[in-house]
Write a protein that holds these residues in place. Structure first.
Motif, PDB file in Angstrom:
ATOM      1  N   LYS A  12      -0.398   7.349   8.114  1.00 18.78           N
ATOM      2  CA  LYS A  12      -0.922   8.646   7.665  1.00 18.78           C
ATOM      3  C   LYS A  12      -1.666   9.350   8.796  1.00 18.78           C
ATOM      4  O   LYS A  12      -1.469  10.546   9.052  1.00 18.78           O
ATOM      5  N   LEU A  13      -2.507   8.610   9.483  1.00 18.57           N
ATOM      6  CA  LEU A  13      -3.333   9.167  10.555  1.00 18.57           C
ATOM      7  C   LEU A  13      -2.477   9.786  11.658  1.00 18.57           C
ATOM      8  O   LEU A  13      -2.711  10.922  12.089  1.00 18.57           O
ATOM      9  N   THR A  65      -0.877   1.532   6.183  1.00 20.01           N
ATOM     10  CA  THR A  65      -0.566   2.828   5.589  1.00 20.01           C
ATOM     11  C   THR A  65      -1.478   3.918   6.133  1.00 20.01           C
ATOM     12  O   THR A  65      -1.039   5.045   6.395  1.00 20.01           O
ATOM     13  N   GLU A  66      -2.736   3.590   6.332  1.00 21.89           N
ATOM     14  CA  GLU A  66      -3.668   4.561   6.905  1.00 21.89           C
ATOM     15  C   GLU A  66      -3.271   4.921   8.339  1.00 21.89           C
ATOM     16  O   GLU A  66      -3.447   6.063   8.773  1.00 21.89           O
ATOM     17  N   THR A  67      -2.730   3.945   9.080  1.00 21.41           N
ATOM     18  CA  THR A  67      -2.265   4.214  10.442  1.00 21.41           C
ATOM     19  C   THR A  67      -1.092   5.184  10.435  1.00 21.41           C
ATOM     20  O   THR A  67      -1.052   6.150  11.208  1.00 21.41           O
ATOM     21  N   ILE A 120      -8.850   3.026  12.944  1.00 18.54           N
ATOM     22  CA  ILE A 120      -8.323   1.948  12.102  1.00 18.54           C
ATOM     23  C   ILE A 120      -8.969   0.636  12.553  1.00 18.54           C
ATOM     24  O   ILE A 120      -8.730   0.168  13.668  1.00 18.54           O
ATOM     25  N   SER A 180       0.863  -1.176   0.000  1.00 15.59           N
ATOM     26  CA  SER A 180       0.000   0.000   0.000  1.00 15.59           C
ATOM     27  C   SER A 180       0.899   1.226   0.000  1.00 15.59           C
ATOM     28  O   SER A 180       1.811   1.335   0.824  1.00 15.59           O
ATOM     29  N   THR A 235      -2.953   6.444  -4.682  1.00 15.24           N
ATOM     30  CA  THR A 235      -3.049   5.307  -3.786  1.00 15.24           C
ATOM     31  C   THR A 235      -2.893   4.046  -4.619  1.00 15.24           C
ATOM     32  O   THR A 235      -3.681   3.818  -5.534  1.00 15.24           O
TER      33      THR A 235
END
Length: 303
Positions: A192-193, A188-190, A158, A45, A54
């Motif tokens: 970024k967050l 990846t979202e973690t 998440i 990701s 993305t």
């Protein structure tokens, strides 16, 4: 080989704010070419700093995290510090019998064979920067259980994550590691967050400390960082399962992180390699090749 290539090709999705672009297709093709011939399942990701691109390969598949979960543990501990329940300078006494045995990776134990007194900040540094297993399990016990960490990450937004075991329990049985999982997209979202920290999930002091220790990570030099220019700053966390002696399969060679570019921008990348019949060096090279292709894509003049 054909079967693996087909699965990977079908699992690749490219989403951008303007749909699939020619430039994104170039990167997608490069990544696809890297993984298509490997005797492994690879999850990827990638998000750029503007959220424009993305790219995911097996992005929603559940992969065993191994030591990647120390990233999440540190976040949960720092959250408790921000609430005033703990202090980063608080001393924790670790007795000799609390040190994990020699078959566990533990620079803390090697440096302090009789135990000692450590601040929580030092334990986070050992756990994240050096992937120390003793420090990891001590930190979990300070705030509760592995599920305490899972619950904190889920409350932060998440959902695709499960943390069932600490390091000692996870390594007790081969199959236990599969109960500590996340997806490449969720990883990846973690990143970024918590890097953007828009919701002030961490205080400024905790935020600065957390990303400092990730930039100081000493493990995985041949993964995300392996082929990048020596001066490149990478904030990252690694994980590795070892190889099953009976099957010859490696269940996890992982690396998640943020790569900072010369122009001040960055990209976020998570790569998980599982069910691999490749050797260790090849597994690491898969990650390094993907990171280098991504770095070249975002630093080339044509993009």
């Amino acid at each position: 080989m054909i079967k693996i290539f087909t699965i990977v090709a079908l699992a690749i999705s490219v989403i951008g704010c303007n749909g699939t672009s020619r430039n994104t297709e170039v990167l997608r093709t490069r990544v696809e070419n890297i993984v298509s011939s490997k005797k492994a399942i690879v999850g990827v990701s990638i998000i750029d700093s503007k959220g424009k691109d993305t790219i995911s390969i097996n992005g929603n598949r559940r992969f065993p995290m191994q030591s990647v979960f120390k990233f999440h543990i540190a976040l949960a501990v720092l959250s408790e510090i921000d609430k005033g329940k703990l202090s980063i300078d608080q001393k924790i006494e670790i007795s000799k019998d609390q040190l994990l045995p020699e078959d566990f990776w533990s620079p803390l134990r090697d440096d302090n064979p009789d135990g000692g007194s450590f601040t929580i900040g030092q334990l986070i540094q050992y756990s994240v920067s050096h992937s120390d297993n003793t420090a990891c399990d001590i930190l979990i016990r300070l705030i509760g259980t592995p599920k305490t960490v899972e619950e904190y990450i889920k409350k932060s937004g998440i959902n695709e994550i499960q943390i069932t075991f600490d390091e000692k329990e996870m390594q007790a049985k081969w199959e236990n590691m599969f109960q500590n999982w996340t997806t490449p997209i969720a990883a990846t979202e973690t990143l970024k967050l918590f890097y953007e920290n828009k919701n002030n999930l961490l205080s400024k002091s905790s935020y600065d400390f957390f990303w400092k220790v990730n930039k100081e990570t000493s493990t995985g030099k041949n993964r995300i960082k392996g082929q990048l220019p020596a001066e490149t700053i990478v904030a990252h966390k690694t994980g590795w399962s070892g190889t099953n002696k009976e099957t010859g399969i490696t269940a996890a060679v992982n690396n998640i992180g943020i790569v900072f570019l010369p122009n001040g921008e960055y990209f976020i990348i998570s790569v998980f390699v599982t069910d691999s019949k490749e050797d260790f060096d090849t597994n690491e090279k898969i990650i390094a090749d993907i990171a280098k292709a991504t770095y070249d894509f975002y630093t080339s003049t044509g993009n």
